[in-house]
Design a protein around this motif. Sequence first.
Motif, PDB file in Angstrom:
ATOM      1  N   THR A  97       3.467   6.038  -6.291  1.00  0.00           N
ATOM      2  CA  THR A  97       3.081   6.205  -4.890  1.00  0.00           C
ATOM      3  C   THR A  97       1.703   5.605  -4.636  1.00  0.00           C
ATOM      4  O   THR A  97       1.481   4.921  -3.624  1.00  0.00           O
ATOM      5  CB  THR A  97       3.081   7.703  -4.502  1.00  0.00           C
ATOM      6  N   CYS A  98       0.759   5.852  -5.551  1.00  0.00           N
ATOM      7  CA  CYS A  98      -0.587   5.278  -5.418  1.00  0.00           C
ATOM      8  C   CYS A  98      -0.529   3.757  -5.385  1.00  0.00           C
ATOM      9  O   CYS A  98      -1.142   3.107  -4.524  1.00  0.00           O
ATOM     10  CB  CYS A  98      -1.473   5.736  -6.577  1.00  0.00           C
ATOM     11  N   GLU A  99       0.207   3.158  -6.320  1.00  0.00           N
ATOM     12  CA  GLU A  99       0.299   1.700  -6.397  1.00  0.00           C
ATOM     13  C   GLU A  99       0.963   1.117  -5.151  1.00  0.00           C
ATOM     14  O   GLU A  99       0.522   0.100  -4.606  1.00  0.00           O
ATOM     15  CB  GLU A  99       1.080   1.301  -7.644  1.00  0.00           C
ATOM     16  N   LEU A 100       2.031   1.758  -4.685  1.00  0.00           N
ATOM     17  CA  LEU A 100       2.778   1.227  -3.550  1.00  0.00           C
ATOM     18  C   LEU A 100       1.977   1.303  -2.251  1.00  0.00           C
ATOM     19  O   LEU A 100       2.014   0.369  -1.440  1.00  0.00           O
ATOM     20  CB  LEU A 100       4.099   1.980  -3.407  1.00  0.00           C
ATOM     21  N   THR A 101       1.240   2.389  -2.036  1.00  0.00           N
ATOM     22  CA  THR A 101       0.452   2.474  -0.805  1.00  0.00           C
ATOM     23  C   THR A 101      -0.701   1.477  -0.811  1.00  0.00           C
ATOM     24  O   THR A 101      -1.074   0.949   0.242  1.00  0.00           O
ATOM     25  CB  THR A 101      -0.080   3.892  -0.589  1.00  0.00           C
ATOM     26  N   GLU A 102      -1.271   1.201  -1.966  1.00  0.00           N
ATOM     27  CA  GLU A 102      -2.295   0.159  -2.061  1.00  0.00           C
ATOM     28  C   GLU A 102      -1.708  -1.194  -1.695  1.00  0.00           C
ATOM     29  O   GLU A 102      -2.325  -1.996  -0.981  1.00  0.00           O
ATOM     30  CB  GLU A 102      -2.877   0.133  -3.478  1.00  0.00           C
ATOM     31  N   ALA A 103      -0.498  -1.446  -2.172  1.00  0.00           N
ATOM     32  CA  ALA A 103       0.157  -2.718  -1.871  1.00  0.00           C
ATOM     33  C   ALA A 103       0.496  -2.830  -0.382  1.00  0.00           C
ATOM     34  O   ALA A 103       0.370  -3.906   0.219  1.00  0.00           O
ATOM     35  CB  ALA A 103       1.420  -2.857  -2.721  1.00  0.00           C
ATOM     36  N   ILE A 104       0.922  -1.725   0.227  1.00  0.00           N
ATOM     37  CA  ILE A 104       1.229  -1.732   1.669  1.00  0.00           C
ATOM     38  C   ILE A 104      -0.013  -2.113   2.471  1.00  0.00           C
ATOM     39  O   ILE A 104       0.024  -2.953   3.375  1.00  0.00           O
ATOM     40  CB  ILE A 104       1.758  -0.354   2.112  1.00  0.00           C
ATOM     41  N   SER A 105      -1.127  -1.482   2.135  1.00  0.00           N
ATOM     42  CA  SER A 105      -2.378  -1.768   2.843  1.00  0.00           C
ATOM     43  C   SER A 105      -2.777  -3.233   2.679  1.00  0.00           C
ATOM     44  O   SER A 105      -3.150  -3.903   3.647  1.00  0.00           O
ATOM     45  CB  SER A 105      -3.494  -0.858   2.329  1.00  0.00           C
ATOM     46  N   ALA A 106      -2.690  -3.738   1.440  1.00  0.00           N
ATOM     47  CA  ALA A 106      -3.072  -5.134   1.179  1.00  0.00           C
ATOM     48  C   ALA A 106      -2.182  -6.102   1.954  1.00  0.00           C
ATOM     49  O   ALA A 106      -2.667  -7.082   2.534  1.00  0.00           O
ATOM     50  CB  ALA A 106      -2.981  -5.420  -0.318  1.00  0.00           C
TER      51      ALA A 106
END
Length: 439
Positions: free
Chosen positions: A53-62
């Motif tokens: 979840t942490c990795e995916l939300t960072e990717a969404i923001s980027a």
Amino acid sequence: MESMRKRNWLGAICAMLAVLLLSLAVFNFAQSEQLEQAQTRINAVYQKAFYETCELTEAISANYRKLLVAGDPAQMQVLLGDISRETQGASGNLALLPLGEETVSATIKFINQAEDFAETLSQKLAAGEEVSDSDYQTMVTLSDSAARFTLGLEELLNRYERGEAVFSADDFAETGDESLYPLTGEAAEYPVLLYDGPFSDGATVGDFEYLAAMEEVTREQAEAKLRAFVPVQELTYLGESHPEVDCYDFRIVSNGYSMSASVTQMGGEVLYLLPDVQETQVNLSEAELCDRARAFLISRGYGAMEMSYYSRYGGILTINYAAVQDGVILYPDLVKIQMSMKDGSVIGLDAKGYLKNHSVRTLAQPALSEEEALGRVSPKLTAISSRLCVIPQNRAEYLCYEISAANADGDFLVYVDARTGVERELMQVISKSNGTLVM
């Protein structure tokens, strides 16, 4: 006799009770072991779901930040597709956490909004419609929300890694909703997830091109090649391994640093040097170490190399170098080298990209001029400089203009295909205290 029979009978009963009690103890122990193992497996599921979840939300923001400066509808479609997959993955992982739908309802609502907008905008672009000002404003809102949420997740992750039982019912009941911030509340500012250079994990699928014409070496020859590559005070042969290519593995001490080393059986090339130390003392500057690293690589036969980016952690400087042909940077032909900031020793190396991809390319002349390529950059960015490079994408390579650009939100790298003018890739450049990195 009657008294003896009674004693025997009582003894038998006591023995049976002892066996029964022992059996119950063994059963309870086994049950306890099984329960503990089951709980361990459950915790592993929670941990995996949370990290993802942490990795995916960072990717969404980027990706929403990239959307704001993408200059090509096709590139925007790629980013929107990535966002759709990332939001679906985040929703699935949130559902695995032991929190209940009510606890994470606000989070799920945000993830669903990000997914719905991505799908709607993708359909709009597919129909040939323009991106409106309100669309861009929505992108800004979603990007900012994802950024704030990501920072909160990082804070929660730090607590989790310190051993707090942030997902247990007891912890939640004791500390209240703030225990699971930001899953139950608003987040704050956010630091970007970084990695160590453009295409640092680029296409390396297939055979090891550089090794193709080389002959197989013996273990003794591999050892000699390793000793010629770095000064070796101690060496122990560990056996063979097969990390995509057959290797001889060694444990060495070089300049006082302990390392694992893998040497390819085909050609006897050093594939990896993996340090066993986290060096903390810093005596040398980044600039000095970058010069030393380039000189080292050239002296070991790598030829012309261009530094990409570097990162610094715990007194170890990790530097990316890419091969250069006729002034064109070959990003697939990447070497990562680690230098001790204490004394300048080479203490790590990853040459997989170079050994897999390096060859003399046939580089066609660009169909677009530099001026034409600069004109393909989004009007939301100001182009600063450009240079030719080869980038990996979808198991293929493309000659591109790497264009450095900027706006009020930061610095970016835009990769425009030198033949078609298509925007092949878009990356954001991040300046941090430990180096200049991109994502």
